[in-house]
Design a protein around this motif. Structure first.
Motif, PDB file in Angstrom:
ATOM      1  N   VAL A  45       0.843  -1.204   0.000  1.00  0.00           N
ATOM      2  CA  VAL A  45       0.000   0.000   0.000  1.00  0.00           C
ATOM      3  C   VAL A  45       0.874   1.248   0.000  1.00  0.00           C
ATOM      4  O   VAL A  45       0.598   2.205  -0.725  1.00  0.00           O
ATOM      5  CB  VAL A  45      -0.967  -0.003   1.203  1.00  0.00           C
ATOM      6  CG1 VAL A  45      -1.660   1.339   1.368  1.00  0.00           C
ATOM      7  CG2 VAL A  45      -1.990  -1.118   1.055  1.00  0.00           C
ATOM      8  N   TYR A  46       1.942   1.241   0.768  1.00  0.00           N
ATOM      9  CA  TYR A  46       2.843   2.392   0.821  1.00  0.00           C
ATOM     10  C   TYR A  46       3.461   2.652  -0.552  1.00  0.00           C
ATOM     11  O   TYR A  46       3.461   3.780  -1.038  1.00  0.00           O
ATOM     12  CB  TYR A  46       3.941   2.147   1.859  1.00  0.00           C
ATOM     13  CG  TYR A  46       4.961   3.264   1.930  1.00  0.00           C
ATOM     14  CD1 TYR A  46       4.697   4.414   2.653  1.00  0.00           C
ATOM     15  CD2 TYR A  46       6.178   3.170   1.271  1.00  0.00           C
ATOM     16  CE1 TYR A  46       5.614   5.451   2.721  1.00  0.00           C
ATOM     17  CE2 TYR A  46       7.103   4.194   1.328  1.00  0.00           C
ATOM     18  CZ  TYR A  46       6.819   5.324   2.061  1.00  0.00           C
ATOM     19  OH  TYR A  46       7.726   6.343   2.109  1.00  0.00           O
ATOM     20  N   ASN A  47       3.973   1.613  -1.190  1.00  0.00           N
ATOM     21  CA  ASN A  47       4.627   1.781  -2.484  1.00  0.00           C
ATOM     22  C   ASN A  47       3.636   2.182  -3.574  1.00  0.00           C
ATOM     23  O   ASN A  47       3.945   3.011  -4.425  1.00  0.00           O
ATOM     24  CB  ASN A  47       5.380   0.510  -2.875  1.00  0.00           C
ATOM     25  CG  ASN A  47       6.590   0.292  -1.992  1.00  0.00           C
ATOM     26  OD1 ASN A  47       7.213   1.237  -1.536  1.00  0.00           O
ATOM     27  ND2 ASN A  47       6.921  -0.965  -1.737  1.00  0.00           N
ATOM     28  N   LYS A  48       2.442   1.597  -3.577  1.00  0.00           N
ATOM     29  CA  LYS A  48       1.432   1.969  -4.566  1.00  0.00           C
ATOM     30  C   LYS A  48       0.965   3.404  -4.350  1.00  0.00           C
ATOM     31  O   LYS A  48       0.765   4.158  -5.303  1.00  0.00           O
ATOM     32  CB  LYS A  48       0.230   1.013  -4.524  1.00  0.00           C
ATOM     33  CG  LYS A  48       0.544  -0.373  -5.005  1.00  0.00           C
ATOM     34  CD  LYS A  48       0.957  -0.363  -6.458  1.00  0.00           C
ATOM     35  CE  LYS A  48       1.256  -1.753  -6.936  1.00  0.00           C
ATOM     36  NZ  LYS A  48       1.746  -1.808  -8.298  1.00  0.00           N
ATOM     37  N   GLY A  49       0.769   3.788  -3.104  1.00  0.00           N
ATOM     38  CA  GLY A  49       0.366   5.156  -2.798  1.00  0.00           C
ATOM     39  C   GLY A  49       1.434   6.152  -3.184  1.00  0.00           C
ATOM     40  O   GLY A  49       1.140   7.230  -3.715  1.00  0.00           O
ATOM     41  N   LYS A  50       2.674   5.806  -2.931  1.00  0.00           N
ATOM     42  CA  LYS A  50       3.782   6.690  -3.295  1.00  0.00           C
ATOM     43  C   LYS A  50       3.858   6.843  -4.819  1.00  0.00           C
ATOM     44  O   LYS A  50       4.046   7.955  -5.324  1.00  0.00           O
ATOM     45  CB  LYS A  50       5.091   6.112  -2.753  1.00  0.00           C
ATOM     46  CG  LYS A  50       6.278   6.980  -2.935  1.00  0.00           C
ATOM     47  CD  LYS A  50       7.490   6.360  -2.279  1.00  0.00           C
ATOM     48  CE  LYS A  50       8.726   7.184  -2.566  1.00  0.00           C
ATOM     49  NZ  LYS A  50       9.913   6.565  -2.003  1.00  0.00           N
ATOM     50  N   ALA A  51       3.704   5.736  -5.563  1.00  0.00           N
ATOM     51  CA  ALA A  51       3.740   5.785  -7.022  1.00  0.00           C
ATOM     52  C   ALA A  51       2.562   6.608  -7.549  1.00  0.00           C
ATOM     53  O   ALA A  51       2.706   7.401  -8.490  1.00  0.00           O
ATOM     54  CB  ALA A  51       3.711   4.388  -7.599  1.00  0.00           C
ATOM     55  N   LEU A  52       1.390   6.427  -6.966  1.00  0.00           N
ATOM     56  CA  LEU A  52       0.209   7.172  -7.383  1.00  0.00           C
ATOM     57  C   LEU A  52       0.391   8.664  -7.124  1.00  0.00           C
ATOM     58  O   LEU A  52       0.038   9.496  -7.943  1.00  0.00           O
ATOM     59  CB  LEU A  52      -1.024   6.635  -6.639  1.00  0.00           C
ATOM     60  CG  LEU A  52      -2.373   7.176  -7.062  1.00  0.00           C
ATOM     61  CD1 LEU A  52      -2.658   6.781  -8.500  1.00  0.00           C
ATOM     62  CD2 LEU A  52      -3.449   6.644  -6.144  1.00  0.00           C
ATOM     63  N   PHE A  53       0.947   8.992  -5.978  1.00  0.00           N
ATOM     64  CA  PHE A  53       1.190  10.388  -5.629  1.00  0.00           C
ATOM     65  C   PHE A  53       2.166  11.028  -6.612  1.00  0.00           C
ATOM     66  O   PHE A  53       1.963  12.151  -7.054  1.00  0.00           O
ATOM     67  CB  PHE A  53       1.723  10.485  -4.204  1.00  0.00           C
ATOM     68  CG  PHE A  53       1.956  11.888  -3.739  1.00  0.00           C
ATOM     69  CD1 PHE A  53       0.897  12.724  -3.445  1.00  0.00           C
ATOM     70  CD2 PHE A  53       3.240  12.380  -3.604  1.00  0.00           C
ATOM     71  CE1 PHE A  53       1.111  14.023  -3.006  1.00  0.00           C
ATOM     72  CE2 PHE A  53       3.468  13.672  -3.184  1.00  0.00           C
ATOM     73  CZ  PHE A  53       2.404  14.492  -2.880  1.00  0.00           C
ATOM     74  N   LYS A  54       3.214  10.294  -6.974  1.00  0.00           N
ATOM     75  CA  LYS A  54       4.198  10.816  -7.927  1.00  0.00           C
ATOM     76  C   LYS A  54       3.588  10.975  -9.321  1.00  0.00           C
ATOM     77  O   LYS A  54       3.935  11.887 -10.052  1.00  0.00           O
ATOM     78  CB  LYS A  54       5.420   9.897  -8.007  1.00  0.00           C
ATOM     79  CG  LYS A  54       6.372  10.079  -6.867  1.00  0.00           C
ATOM     80  CD  LYS A  54       7.618   9.246  -7.076  1.00  0.00           C
ATOM     81  CE  LYS A  54       8.612   9.476  -5.957  1.00  0.00           C
ATOM     82  NZ  LYS A  54       9.835   8.701  -6.170  1.00  0.00           N
ATOM     83  N   ALA A  55       2.654  10.082  -9.690  1.00  0.00           N
ATOM     84  CA  ALA A  55       2.033  10.154 -11.000  1.00  0.00           C
ATOM     85  C   ALA A  55       1.175  11.415 -11.145  1.00  0.00           C
ATOM     86  O   ALA A  55       1.107  11.995 -12.224  1.00  0.00           O
ATOM     87  CB  ALA A  55       1.183   8.910 -11.246  1.00  0.00           C
ATOM     88  N   PHE A  56       0.533  11.830 -10.070  1.00  0.00           N
ATOM     89  CA  PHE A  56      -0.333  13.002 -10.111  1.00  0.00           C
ATOM     90  C   PHE A  56       0.397  14.299  -9.799  1.00  0.00           C
ATOM     91  O   PHE A  56      -0.152  15.367  -9.968  1.00  0.00           O
ATOM     92  CB  PHE A  56      -1.510  12.855  -9.150  1.00  0.00           C
ATOM     93  CG  PHE A  56      -2.559  11.927  -9.662  1.00  0.00           C
ATOM     94  CD1 PHE A  56      -3.305  12.264 -10.779  1.00  0.00           C
ATOM     95  CD2 PHE A  56      -2.811  10.729  -9.029  1.00  0.00           C
ATOM     96  CE1 PHE A  56      -4.273  11.411 -11.253  1.00  0.00           C
ATOM     97  CE2 PHE A  56      -3.782   9.859  -9.496  1.00  0.00           C
ATOM     98  CZ  PHE A  56      -4.516  10.202 -10.614  1.00  0.00           C
ATOM     99  N   LYS A  57       1.610  14.209  -9.360  1.00  0.00           N
ATOM    100  CA  LYS A  57       2.375  15.396  -8.962  1.00  0.00           C
ATOM    101  C   LYS A  57       2.823  16.188 -10.109  1.00  0.00           C
ATOM    102  O   LYS A  57       2.941  16.237 -11.148  1.00  0.00           O
ATOM    103  CB  LYS A  57       3.581  14.967  -8.133  1.00  0.00           C
ATOM    104  CG  LYS A  57       4.139  16.082  -7.319  1.00  0.00           C
ATOM    105  CD  LYS A  57       5.145  15.535  -6.361  1.00  0.00           C
ATOM    106  CE  LYS A  57       5.651  16.649  -5.486  1.00  0.00           C
ATOM    107  NZ  LYS A  57       6.681  16.233  -4.612  1.00  0.00           N
TER     108      LYS A  57
END
Length: 57
Positions: A45-57
């Protein structure tokens, strides 16, 4: 009425909580938070959330 001692205790507590979360995030990134099922899910969950956050940044 003075509330300074209680206020200082709260500041100290908040600093400990911040340090704990910072260290825990580093453990998650390095994969050192454990080998159990819950630890695996937490890393996922941490890694997916981090990747998702970077994708929208």
């Amino acid at each position: 009425m003075k509330h300074n001692p209680l206020h200082q205790w709260q500041k100290d507590h908040n600093k400990r909580v911040i340090d704990f979360h910072k260290n825990h995030a580093l453990e998650l990134e390095r994969g050192e938070n454990g080998k159990g099922l819950l630890a695996t899910w937490e890393r996922f969950v941490y890694n997916k959330g981090k990747a998702l956050f970077k994708a929208f940044k």
